[in-house]
Design a protein around this motif. Structure first.
Motif, PDB file in Angstrom:
ATOM      1  N   ASP A 274       9.561  -8.063  -2.068  1.00 35.56           N
ATOM      2  CA  ASP A 274       8.587  -7.524  -3.017  1.00 35.56           C
ATOM      3  C   ASP A 274       7.901  -6.303  -2.417  1.00 35.56           C
ATOM      4  O   ASP A 274       7.140  -6.410  -1.458  1.00 35.56           O
ATOM      5  CB  ASP A 274       7.545  -8.595  -3.357  1.00 35.56           C
ATOM      6  N   THR A 275       8.189  -5.140  -2.977  1.00 37.92           N
ATOM      7  CA  THR A 275       7.532  -3.912  -2.523  1.00 37.92           C
ATOM      8  C   THR A 275       6.783  -3.209  -3.656  1.00 37.92           C
ATOM      9  O   THR A 275       6.149  -2.180  -3.432  1.00 37.92           O
ATOM     10  CB  THR A 275       8.566  -2.932  -1.925  1.00 37.92           C
ATOM     11  N   GLU A 276       6.846  -3.773  -4.853  1.00 37.26           N
ATOM     12  CA  GLU A 276       6.200  -3.144  -6.001  1.00 37.26           C
ATOM     13  C   GLU A 276       4.689  -3.034  -5.814  1.00 37.26           C
ATOM     14  O   GLU A 276       4.063  -2.087  -6.290  1.00 37.26           O
ATOM     15  CB  GLU A 276       6.513  -3.936  -7.278  1.00 37.26           C
TER      16      GLU A 276
ATOM     17  N   TRP B  97      -2.428   0.799  -4.642  1.00 43.46           N
ATOM     18  CA  TRP B  97      -3.374   0.749  -3.534  1.00 43.46           C
ATOM     19  C   TRP B  97      -4.801   0.910  -4.053  1.00 43.46           C
ATOM     20  O   TRP B  97      -5.041   1.410  -5.152  1.00 43.46           O
ATOM     21  CB  TRP B  97      -3.044   1.832  -2.515  1.00 43.46           C
ATOM     22  N   GLN B  98      -5.759   0.478  -3.235  1.00 43.11           N
ATOM     23  CA  GLN B  98      -7.166   0.529  -3.626  1.00 43.11           C
ATOM     24  C   GLN B  98      -7.954   1.608  -2.874  1.00 43.11           C
ATOM     25  O   GLN B  98      -9.099   1.890  -3.212  1.00 43.11           O
ATOM     26  CB  GLN B  98      -7.836  -0.837  -3.379  1.00 43.11           C
ATOM     27  N   SER B  99      -7.375   2.191  -1.860  1.00 36.55           N
ATOM     28  CA  SER B  99      -8.085   3.194  -1.061  1.00 36.55           C
ATOM     29  C   SER B  99      -8.125   4.542  -1.764  1.00 36.55           C
ATOM     30  O   SER B  99      -7.261   4.863  -2.588  1.00 36.55           O
ATOM     31  CB  SER B  99      -7.405   3.349   0.299  1.00 36.55           C
ATOM     32  N   ASP B 100      -9.150   5.324  -1.423  1.00 38.74           N
ATOM     33  CA  ASP B 100      -9.233   6.697  -1.908  1.00 38.74           C
ATOM     34  C   ASP B 100      -8.311   7.578  -1.068  1.00 38.74           C
ATOM     35  O   ASP B 100      -7.813   7.161  -0.019  1.00 38.74           O
ATOM     36  CB  ASP B 100     -10.674   7.204  -1.809  1.00 38.74           C
ATOM     37  N   GLN B 101      -8.121   8.798  -1.521  1.00 32.04           N
ATOM     38  CA  GLN B 101      -7.254   9.718  -0.788  1.00 32.04           C
ATOM     39  C   GLN B 101      -7.798   9.955   0.613  1.00 32.04           C
ATOM     40  O   GLN B 101      -8.996  10.131   0.811  1.00 32.04           O
ATOM     41  CB  GLN B 101      -7.132  11.042  -1.535  1.00 32.04           C
ATOM     42  N   TRP B 102      -6.894   9.961   1.577  1.00 28.25           N
ATOM     43  CA  TRP B 102      -7.252  10.153   2.986  1.00 28.25           C
ATOM     44  C   TRP B 102      -6.468  11.351   3.514  1.00 28.25           C
ATOM     45  O   TRP B 102      -5.336  11.587   3.088  1.00 28.25           O
ATOM     46  CB  TRP B 102      -6.898   8.892   3.777  1.00 28.25           C
ATOM     47  N   PRO B 103      -7.037  12.118   4.420  1.00 27.32           N
ATOM     48  CA  PRO B 103      -6.312  13.289   4.947  1.00 27.32           C
ATOM     49  C   PRO B 103      -4.957  12.915   5.540  1.00 27.32           C
ATOM     50  O   PRO B 103      -4.828  11.913   6.248  1.00 27.32           O
ATOM     51  CB  PRO B 103      -7.261  13.821   6.032  1.00 27.32           C
TER      52      PRO B 103
END
Length: 233
Positions: free
Chosen positions: A100-102, A107-113
C-alpha cells in the motif's frame, strides 16, 4: 527477472546495500558507456546535515499534528538532470502494508524547502547525455543499462538517508521512508523492526528494585535509542 523486481525484493527486505551491489555488478559487467560513472559515485551531502534537516522538519510539524511517519522523495532526476534534490512529507498516520503506497499521496505537512543533493555531477551528465543526444532512440539496447542506472541512483539516495539516520538521534522514533518520484518500490526505516531497550530505561527500572537485575540488550541504531535527557539535534 527484471531489475525493477530484483531491486524491489531487496528494498522490501531492507537490503539497500544488496541492491547497490547487484546494480553495480550489472553496470560493471556491461557496456554502460557514460552510465558507468555511476558505479563509483555517491552523494556527498554530510549525513549529519541531512539528519538535522529531517529533525527540524519533524519538530516543526509536531507543533501542528502528531507525526506518525516521514517520506523523503528524490525528484524525477532522470529527466531533470540539471538539479537533483529531495522533498520531505509528514503524515498523521502510517500503513505497514508494504503493498500500500496510495496513502503517501495524502500528506499533512506544509511545503518545506527542497534539499539539494550533491556529489553526482557525472551521473547527472550521463542522464543528460542519454536524453539530449536521444540515445534512447539510437541505442535502444541501452535501455536495460538506463533502468539499472535509475534504480542505482534511487538506492544510493536511500543509502544516504540510512546513513543520515545512523549519524545521530532522530527527533521522534517514527518510520522514515525513501524512494524516487514515480517509483513504487521504497525503503522503509521502521523503529519497531529492531528490539530496543534503552540503557536509561534499564537504570530507571533497576533503581526501584531491591534485587539487582540484568537485561539482554540488543543495541539499536542510535537514531532509535533515545532517553528523555537526549537533545533533539
Amino acid at each position: 527477472m527484471s531489475h525493477w523486481k530484483i531491486v524491489d525484493d531487496y528494498f522490501r527486505n531492507n537490503n539497500v546495500s544488496g541492491a547497490i551491489s547487484y546494480l553495480n555488478g550489472f553496470l560493471s559487467a556491461n557496456n554502460a558507456q557514460q552510465f558507468g560513472s555511476i558505479v563509483g559515485a555517491s552523494f556527498t551531502n554530510p549525513p549529519s546535515s541531512v539528519l538535522a534537516e529531517i529533525n527540524r522538519f519533524i519538530e516543526a510539524n509536531e507543533k501542528q499534528f502528531d507525526v506518525k511517519a516521514v517520506y523523503l522523495e528524490i525528484n524525477g532526476f532522470d529527466i531533470n538532470h540539471e538539479r537533483w534534490y529531495f522533498d520531505l512529507f509528514a503524515y498523521s498516520s502510517y500503513s505497514e502494508n508494504v503493498d500500500d503506497t496510495e496513502w503517501l499521496c495524502n500528506w499533512q505537512s506544509d511545503q518545506w524547502p527542497e534539499i539539494d543533493l550533491t556529489g553526482m555531477t557525472s551521473a547527472q551528465e550521463a542522464f543528460a547525455w542519454y536524453h539530449n543526444e536521444r540515445i534512447w532512440k539510437s541505442q535502444p539496447e541501452l535501455k536495460s543499462v538506463y533502468e539499472a542506472s535509475m534504480l542505482l541512483i534511487t538506492a544510493k539516495f536511500a543509502q544516504l538517508i540510512g546513513t543520515a539516520l545512523e549519524a545521530g538521534h532522530l527527533f521522534k522514533a517514527i518510520p522514515v521512508l525513501a524512494t524516487a518520484h514515480g517509483f513504487e518500490s521504497l525503503v522503509r526505516y521502521e523503529p519497531w523492526h529492531i528490539t530496543v531497550v534503552s540503557p536509561w530505561l534499564i537504570g530507571q527500572i533497576s533503581s526501584v528494585l531491591t534485587t539487582p537485575i540484568s537485561f539482554h540488550v540488543r543495541t539499536a541504531p542510535s537514531f532509535f535509542n533515545r532517553s528523555p535527557d537526549d537533545t533533539d539535534l
